[in-house]
Design a protein around this motif. Structure first.
Motif, mmCIF file in Angstrom:
data_model
loop_
_atom_site.group_PDB
_atom_site.id
_atom_site.type_symbol
_atom_site.label_atom_id
_atom_site.label_comp_id
_atom_site.label_asym_id
_atom_site.label_seq_id
_atom_site.Cartn_x
_atom_site.Cartn_y
_atom_site.Cartn_z
ATOM 1 N N SER A 135 -52.005 8.222 -1.088
ATOM 2 C CA SER A 135 -51.416 7.104 -0.082
ATOM 3 C C SER A 135 -52.323 6.755 0.885
ATOM 4 N N ASP A 136 -53.292 7.902 1.480
ATOM 5 C CA ASP A 136 -53.695 7.312 2.068
ATOM 6 C C ASP A 136 -54.885 5.682 2.078
ATOM 7 N N MET A 137 -55.583 6.392 0.365
ATOM 8 C CA MET A 137 -56.362 4.884 0.231
ATOM 9 C C MET A 137 -55.954 3.836 0.237
ATOM 10 N N LEU A 138 -54.487 3.657 -0.491
ATOM 11 C CA LEU A 138 -53.299 2.407 -0.879
ATOM 12 C C LEU A 138 -52.364 1.876 0.366
ATOM 13 N N ILE A 139 -52.993 2.988 1.315
ATOM 14 C CA ILE A 139 -52.151 2.655 3.013
ATOM 15 C C ILE A 139 -53.640 2.176 3.895
ATOM 16 N N SER A 140 -54.546 2.327 4.050
ATOM 17 C CA SER A 140 -55.926 2.040 3.713
ATOM 18 C C SER A 140 -56.074 0.705 3.788
ATOM 19 N N ARG A 141 -55.623 0.160 2.804
ATOM 20 C CA ARG A 141 -55.821 -1.247 2.200
ATOM 21 C C ARG A 141 -54.573 -2.419 2.070
ATOM 22 N N GLY A 142 -53.629 -1.594 3.327
ATOM 23 C CA GLY A 142 -52.798 -2.149 3.669
ATOM 24 C C GLY A 142 -51.438 -2.282 2.424
ATOM 25 N N GLY A 143 -51.246 -1.427 1.420
ATOM 26 C CA GLY A 143 -50.381 -0.965 0.761
ATOM 27 C C GLY A 143 -49.019 -0.695 1.411
ATOM 28 N N THR A 144 -48.222 0.740 0.520
ATOM 29 C CA THR A 144 -47.643 1.323 1.219
ATOM 30 C C THR A 144 -46.964 2.269 0.147
ATOM 31 N N THR A 145 -46.281 3.521 0.606
ATOM 32 C CA THR A 145 -46.016 4.052 0.164
ATOM 33 C C THR A 145 -44.399 4.807 0.273
ATOM 34 N N ILE A 146 -44.086 5.623 -0.333
ATOM 35 C CA ILE A 146 -42.098 6.048 0.160
ATOM 36 C C ILE A 146 -42.462 7.442 -0.221
ATOM 37 N N LEU A 147 -42.241 8.396 0.619
ATOM 38 C CA LEU A 147 -41.900 9.747 0.606
ATOM 39 C C LEU A 147 -40.434 10.075 0.116
ATOM 40 N N THR A 148 -39.674 11.258 -0.333
ATOM 41 C CA THR A 148 -38.357 10.777 -0.570
ATOM 42 C C THR A 148 -38.400 12.631 -0.516
ATOM 43 N N GLU A 149 -37.204 12.999 -1.301
ATOM 44 C CA GLU A 149 -36.849 14.625 -1.043
ATOM 45 C C GLU A 149 -36.353 14.896 -0.514
ATOM 46 N N VAL A 150 -35.714 14.848 0.605
ATOM 47 C CA VAL A 150 -35.450 15.126 1.675
ATOM 48 C C VAL A 150 -34.857 16.736 1.835
#
Length: 493
Positions: free
Chosen positions: A281-296
């Protein structure tokens, strides 16, 4: 000497990498200890003597309290620990200043769509508006398989039992999820299949779909057709014709949206698979990408770690509402808020909801929270987003897909064959399940307990996900599995 992992310097328990027998010796921080009871692999062993009501610390945070005296070297599990969670809590915003450094760009081969969207698959989807036409949709997909050509990869039906006899928010959520799937860029073409008399009929659903390309989306009302199978196959043929000439092109990974989910966890999930996904997630976001975390519900007990990573106070308050709304949902049905770990979770070594949650939230990495989404809402902000959805595997993975995820990363210590509307990558927390269920597991994170370092494993995993985005099929796709489930909350008429 038995293999043991102490996750955080402040922990008073460690995790057994392999089964401990009574009398087995093990070393933690240079101190040699002995197991005074048997300890199954993946389970916790006490590193000191504890009195009753002593906080048990793992991941550097409390995961519950002892219910009896515990001796150094003793097995700690549901028989001598209980949750410390209560009902609604009051939270304060204490930002930690989470930030990631920008990394070198990465790319995948995907399909460009209208409006700047991209897809990682070029499939034809059949979306029923109501469960009454499920079998027709499934039959159409089966017969249309022979029409597939060019870059079109599959024809997939997504049956579900809803679309009628629903009220209020329950009906709204069904319509929104169906509309989200119609608009999903992994589908090069969509046939919306209605019955005609349902609450969520095609005319009603169009209000949620919004503007659409008539060459990409077609509609069929079965009650208005003399031969719905013939008409449906004709429409599907037209959709295949227009989508078959599309080609994959080089696209920046900043366009990728990846869903993060876990299920059937074990004591290794928070040590191997979940931290690996967090690193991704950090690797993708550091390249401008997006991740979504769920299961509240699997954030309960670890929610403050996410709240304090919110980029601003507005997002903090949205996250507080995200948590408390779900707690109130439990309470409105007279259910216990903290009753979450499943029998499989407990067998794998997870004792309390805090134990599960602190491992679960590691999938979010260390990035700041940039968005908080309601159920059925789609991603608008790049970076880490939190999504309102339950922990149920099929419901949560469908919610991630509907929110815009191109791919779902699913960590597991028990193994599962399920899929979702988008490619669903199964990451095993241990090598045993990876070896036993090779037809289910796509990537083995168990190597992290066997000498492979996180940096090299994360780099290898990042490249694997880019390969999946570029067309590499995951195990469930190879098996022909495509699942979809909508969150049912309200009254059925």
């Amino acid at each position: 000497m038995a293999k043991i992992i102490k996750i955080h310097k402040d922990d008073n328990v460690a995790v057994a990498i392999e089964e401990l027998k009574q009398g087995d010796a093990f070393t933690v921080n240079g101190e040699e200890l002995k197991a005074v009871t048997d300890v199954p692999a993946g389970h916790k062993v006490a590193l000191c003597d504890m009195e009753e009501k002593t906080p048990v610390t793992k991941y550097g945070c409390p995961i519950g309290y002892t219910t009896a005296k515990v001796a150094k070297g003793e097995w700690i599990h549901t028989h001598n620990i209980k949750t410390g969670l209560g009902d609604l809590l009051t939270y304060s915003y204490e930002p930690v200043g989470a930030k990631l450094e920008e990394a070198e760009k990465a790319y995948f081969m995907g399909f460009e769509r209208d409006g700047g969207k991209v897809g990682v698959r070029n499939e034809i989807w059949i979306i029923p508006t109501v469960g009454c036409v499920n079998n027709i949709a499934t039959a159409m997909a089966k017969q249309a398989a022979s029409l597939v050509k060019g870059s079109v990869e599959d024809v997939v039906a997504f049956p579900h039992p809803y679309g009628c006899s629903q009220m209020g928010d329950d009906q709204e959520h069904t319509r929104q999820i169906l509309a989200d799937l119609v608009n999903h860029p992994n589908a090069g073409g969509v046939l919306v299949l209605g019955l005609g008399c349902e609450n969520s009929n095609i005319d009603e659903l169009k209000k949620y779909i919004g503007s659409y390309d008539e060459k990409r989306v077609k509609f069929l009302v079965c009650q208005e057709s003399d031969d719905e199978m013939a008409d449906g196959l004709q429409f599907i043929g037209e959709l295949i014709e227009q989508a078959s000439s599309l080609e994959r092109t080089k696209i920046s990974a900043e366009k990728l949206i990846i869903g993060l989910k876990c299920g059937g966890s074990d004591g290794f999930s928070g040590i191997t698979a979940n931290p690996l996904v967090g690193r991704f997630s950090d690797m993708l976001i550091s390249r401008g990408g997006t991740t979504i975390l769920t299961e509240v519900p699997e954030m309960f007990g670890a929610e403050t770690l996410l709240m304090n990573r919110c980029e601003n106070e507005e997002l903090f308050h949205k996250t507080v509402d995200l948590i408390n709304d779900f707690k109130n949902y439990f309470k409105s049905h007279n259910q216990t808020i903290y009753e979450n770990p499943s029998p499989g979770n407990k067998k794998g070594g997870i004792s309390t909801l805090e134990d599960k949650s602190l491992g679960c939230t590691q999938k979010s990495g260390s990035a700041p929270v940039k968005g908080v989404l309601s159920y059925g809402e789609t991603v608008k902000e790049p970076g880490l987003n939190l999504l309102s959805a339950p922990g149920n595997d099929l419901v949560a993975a469908t919610a991630l897909s509907a929110a815009g995820a191109h791919i779902v990363l699913f960590t597991t210590g028990r193994g599962t064959p399920f899929a979702s509307p988008v490619p669903t990558v199964k990451i095993s927390s241990n090598s045993r399940i990876a070896g036993k269920k090779g037809g289910w597991i796509d990537f083995n994170a168990g190597v992290l307990t066997e000498g492979e370092d996180m940096d090299s494993t994360a780099e290898r995993f990042f490249r694997y996900v880019l390969d999946v985005a570029s067309g590499k099929k995951v195990r469930s796709e190879e098996a022909g599995f495509h699942d979809m489930a909508i969150f049912k909350q309200g009254v059925t008429l």
